[in-house]
Design a protein around this motif. Sequence first.
Motif, PDB file in Angstrom:
ATOM      1  N   MET A  48      13.553  57.317  77.873  1.00 49.75           N
ATOM      2  CA  MET A  48      12.499  56.380  77.500  1.00 49.75           C
ATOM      3  C   MET A  48      12.836  54.962  77.949  1.00 49.75           C
ATOM      4  SD  MET A  48       9.684  57.370  75.909  1.00 49.75           S
ATOM      5  CE  MET A  48       9.046  59.026  75.555  1.00 49.75           C
ATOM      6  N   GLY A  49      13.395  54.846  79.167  1.00 48.34           N
ATOM      7  CA  GLY A  49      13.674  53.539  79.736  1.00 48.34           C
ATOM      8  C   GLY A  49      12.911  53.342  81.031  1.00 48.34           C
ATOM      9  N   ASN A  50      13.172  52.221  81.693  1.00 50.99           N
ATOM     10  CA  ASN A  50      12.456  51.901  82.928  1.00 50.99           C
ATOM     11  C   ASN A  50      12.754  52.866  84.059  1.00 50.99           C
ATOM     12  OD1 ASN A  50      11.021  49.755  81.918  1.00 50.99           O
ATOM     13  ND2 ASN A  50      12.413  48.184  82.695  1.00 50.99           N
ATOM     14  N   VAL A  51      13.949  53.452  84.074  1.00 50.05           N
ATOM     15  CA  VAL A  51      14.253  54.408  85.141  1.00 50.05           C
ATOM     16  C   VAL A  51      13.341  55.626  85.023  1.00 50.05           C
ATOM     17  CG1 VAL A  51      16.011  55.887  86.170  1.00 50.05           C
ATOM     18  CG2 VAL A  51      16.634  53.612  85.352  1.00 50.05           C
ATOM     19  N   ALA A  52      13.096  56.075  83.791  1.00 44.10           N
ATOM     20  CA  ALA A  52      12.164  57.195  83.594  1.00 44.10           C
ATOM     21  C   ALA A  52      10.773  56.831  84.100  1.00 44.10           C
ATOM     22  CB  ALA A  52      12.119  57.579  82.117  1.00 44.10           C
ATOM     23  N   LEU A  53      10.358  55.600  83.860  1.00 44.52           N
ATOM     24  CA  LEU A  53       9.061  55.151  84.367  1.00 44.52           C
ATOM     25  C   LEU A  53       9.043  55.128  85.890  1.00 44.52           C
ATOM     26  CD1 LEU A  53       8.083  52.195  81.993  1.00 44.52           C
ATOM     27  CD2 LEU A  53       7.118  54.492  82.055  1.00 44.52           C
ATOM     28  N   ASP A  54      10.138  54.652  86.494  1.00 47.17           N
ATOM     29  CA  ASP A  54      10.220  54.640  87.959  1.00 47.17           C
ATOM     30  C   ASP A  54      10.036  56.045  88.521  1.00 47.17           C
ATOM     31  OD1 ASP A  54      10.652  51.914  88.131  1.00 47.17           O
ATOM     32  OD2 ASP A  54      12.828  52.084  88.359  1.00 47.17           O
ATOM     33  N   VAL A  55      10.763  57.002  87.954  1.00 46.38           N
ATOM     34  CA  VAL A  55      10.698  58.377  88.448  1.00 46.38           C
ATOM     35  C   VAL A  55       9.291  58.930  88.298  1.00 46.38           C
ATOM     36  CG1 VAL A  55      11.507  60.737  88.047  1.00 46.38           C
ATOM     37  CG2 VAL A  55      13.157  58.847  88.100  1.00 46.38           C
ATOM     38  N   ALA A  56       8.688  58.731  87.125  1.00 44.12           N
ATOM     39  CA  ALA A  56       7.333  59.242  86.893  1.00 44.12           C
ATOM     40  C   ALA A  56       6.335  58.587  87.851  1.00 44.12           C
ATOM     41  CB  ALA A  56       6.923  58.990  85.445  1.00 44.12           C
ATOM     42  N   ARG A  57       6.480  57.296  88.069  1.00 45.52           N
ATOM     43  CA  ARG A  57       5.549  56.585  88.949  1.00 45.52           C
ATOM     44  C   ARG A  57       5.678  57.058  90.396  1.00 45.52           C
ATOM     45  NH1 ARG A  57       7.623  52.173  88.363  1.00 45.52           N
ATOM     46  NH2 ARG A  57       8.534  51.809  90.419  1.00 45.52           N
ATOM     47  N   ILE A  58       6.911  57.196  90.860  1.00 39.69           N
ATOM     48  CA  ILE A  58       7.138  57.654  92.236  1.00 39.69           C
ATOM     49  C   ILE A  58       6.582  59.063  92.424  1.00 39.69           C
ATOM     50  CG2 ILE A  58       8.908  58.259  93.934  1.00 39.69           C
ATOM     51  CD1 ILE A  58       8.498  55.248  93.566  1.00 39.69           C
ATOM     52  N   LEU A  59       6.773  59.930  91.448  1.00 40.85           N
ATOM     53  CA  LEU A  59       6.246  61.294  91.541  1.00 40.85           C
ATOM     54  C   LEU A  59       4.716  61.320  91.541  1.00 40.85           C
ATOM     55  CD1 LEU A  59       8.644  63.226  89.121  1.00 40.85           C
ATOM     56  CD2 LEU A  59       8.448  63.563  91.596  1.00 40.85           C
ATOM     57  N   SER A  60       4.103  60.269  91.014  1.00 39.03           N
ATOM     58  CA  SER A  60       2.649  60.250  90.837  1.00 39.03           C
ATOM     59  C   SER A  60       1.894  59.640  92.011  1.00 39.03           C
ATOM     60  CB  SER A  60       2.294  59.448  89.579  1.00 39.03           C
ATOM     61  OG  SER A  60       2.916  59.985  88.442  1.00 39.03           O
ATOM     62  N   LYS A  61       2.542  58.831  92.798  1.00 43.50           N
ATOM     63  CA  LYS A  61       1.819  58.020  93.786  1.00 43.50           C
ATOM     64  C   LYS A  61       1.333  58.821  94.990  1.00 43.50           C
ATOM     65  CE  LYS A  61       3.090  53.231  93.092  1.00 43.50           C
ATOM     66  NZ  LYS A  61       3.540  51.993  93.742  1.00 43.50           N
ATOM     67  N   THR A  62       0.221  58.356  95.531  1.00 41.49           N
ATOM     68  CA  THR A  62      -0.266  58.900  96.798  1.00 41.49           C
ATOM     69  C   THR A  62       0.497  58.246  97.944  1.00 41.49           C
ATOM     70  OG1 THR A  62      -1.936  57.161  97.069  1.00 41.49           O
ATOM     71  CG2 THR A  62      -2.572  59.119  95.805  1.00 41.49           C
ATOM     72  N   GLN A  63       0.391  58.829  99.119  1.00 38.23           N
ATOM     73  CA  GLN A  63       1.077  58.256 100.274  1.00 38.23           C
ATOM     74  C   GLN A  63       0.594  56.828 100.536  1.00 38.23           C
ATOM     75  OE1 GLN A  63       0.737  60.004 104.436  1.00 38.23           O
ATOM     76  NE2 GLN A  63       2.864  60.505 103.930  1.00 38.23           N
ATOM     77  N   THR A 116      16.746  63.841  84.519  1.00 42.34           N
ATOM     78  CA  THR A 116      17.312  63.225  83.321  1.00 42.34           C
ATOM     79  C   THR A 116      17.603  61.749  83.597  1.00 42.34           C
ATOM     80  OG1 THR A 116      19.618  63.765  83.884  1.00 42.34           O
ATOM     81  CG2 THR A 116      18.362  65.421  82.678  1.00 42.34           C
ATOM     82  N   CYS A 117      17.081  60.899  82.742  1.00 40.59           N
ATOM     83  CA  CYS A 117      17.280  59.449  82.861  1.00 40.59           C
ATOM     84  C   CYS A 117      17.905  58.964  81.558  1.00 40.59           C
ATOM     85  CB  CYS A 117      15.962  58.747  83.130  1.00 40.59           C
ATOM     86  SG  CYS A 117      15.030  59.404  84.537  1.00 40.59           S
ATOM     87  N   ILE A 118      19.143  59.374  81.315  1.00 41.49           N
ATOM     88  CA  ILE A 118      19.773  59.165  80.007  1.00 41.49           C
ATOM     89  C   ILE A 118      20.994  58.258  80.090  1.00 41.49           C
ATOM     90  CG2 ILE A 118      18.896  61.324  79.055  1.00 41.49           C
ATOM     91  CD1 ILE A 118      21.639  62.572  79.658  1.00 41.49           C
ATOM     92  N   GLY A 119      21.180  57.591  81.228  1.00 40.81           N
ATOM     93  CA  GLY A 119      22.297  56.661  81.339  1.00 40.81           C
ATOM     94  C   GLY A 119      23.268  57.041  82.433  1.00 40.81           C
ATOM     95  N   TYR A 120      24.247  56.157  82.640  1.00 36.69           N
ATOM     96  CA  TYR A 120      25.160  56.286  83.771  1.00 36.69           C
ATOM     97  C   TYR A 120      26.606  56.046  83.348  1.00 36.69           C
ATOM     98  CZ  TYR A 120      20.701  55.596  86.144  1.00 36.69           C
ATOM     99  OH  TYR A 120      19.400  55.703  86.551  1.00 36.69           O
TER     100      TYR A 120
END
Length: 436
Positions: free
Chosen positions: A149-164, A311-315
């Motif tokens: 539930m952080g910004n990295v999760a949002l990045d991943v979801a957004r990238i997976l969602s975008k059109t070319q 998984t976006c749970i930290g590094y």
Amino acid sequence: MRHIAIIGSGPAGYYTAEAAQKKWGEEVRVDIFDRLPVPFGLIRTGVAPDHQSIKGVSRRYEKTASGDNVRFVGNVCVGSDVAIGELQQLYDAVVLATGAPNDRVLGFEGEDLANVFGSAAFVGWYNGHPQFARLDPDLSGRHAVVIGMGNVALDVARILSKTQGEFAGSDIVLHALDALEESNLETITILGRRGPHQIMMTPKELGELMQLERASPHVDPEVLPPLEDDALLEPGLRKSVTLLRDFAAIPQSIHGEKSIAIDFAFFASPVRLLGDDGKVTAVEVERTEVKAGRAVGTGEFTRLPADLVVTCIGYRTSPIEGVPYDERAGKFANDEGRILPGLYCVGWARRGPSGTIGTNRPDGFAIVDLIDDDIGSGNRKRGREGFDELARDRGLDIVTFRDWQEIEKAEIAAARDGSPREKFVDVESMIAARGG
């Protein structure tokens, strides 16, 4: 003369070099080491490719790198090409600015199934990191689950969602762009153990979900706390929660117009991953409730379909032989940046993966103040001259900042229409591109 070695050429490394320049002027020589032939660390391979304004901070680092007293030493792996102890013998201070490049593990059944990736690996794949360029995730399924539930999760979801078309102006690498174009995803579930008031997402990144062409965000109104409880939140989090309320108010007719649903699943703790023929098929989750800020299981279990899990749970920071390491925290063991005499750490390697890119600047200046207290005017070590002699003896192929500029020119020249560059995704191509 003071001789400083910085291991890692990301934000923490370059801010520390900038601080050294400002503190000592011409009375310091700084060598910035990186195992890759290209600098800037997570700015290049961690920041989302469609966030070019954030990547622009590298121009500040270029100014630092242009001085004669700061040198980029790329394509040198500290730990195998040269040991930390050897650098300590050559430099008055060695600063570990290696970041936290490794994913934290889930620690439960099924995380070794195919098509389950940590965010460092998955983000590295679409950003062209040589270590992850061949990841080849399977995007042919309909359901993705992003844990975190952080910004990295949002990045991943957004990238997976975008059109070319939505990637115009970005530097997403071609192999990822092509794979995303063929994606069959219909739902992307963002999974969190706690509730809306405990998210780590910022308003800007959340707001971007409202602008997607083929995807819409969805929040179940039933999971939202009473509106009056938002008044107790700090302003940034309050804005984020307000956006979640906006998502919950989106009419079903709007959702129906979009081919991808981004569902926020709150109060859902993953407990195991299920698979078939070695590939992930579902995430089993336990419903939770928040007590004193912690997620507590209720004993109620459900399963979410999942053809892809990120998984976006930290590094965690990579351990280095001979350097004390805090296994629990996943960072170097240190006292406000001091590890051992002459050995320091900065950025995520010091404090763990927290804060923004800009947080590393005061961190770098604080470390330089510590070094100044410890070494004074220097200890007559050989520094750069001594390392260059060692490198010649071992046949190390050093990539300089000027070499990097030639690599960058080649990437810019190879850019597809609308993209600032086409990154090289393997070390051999990077080295070849530097020319003679």
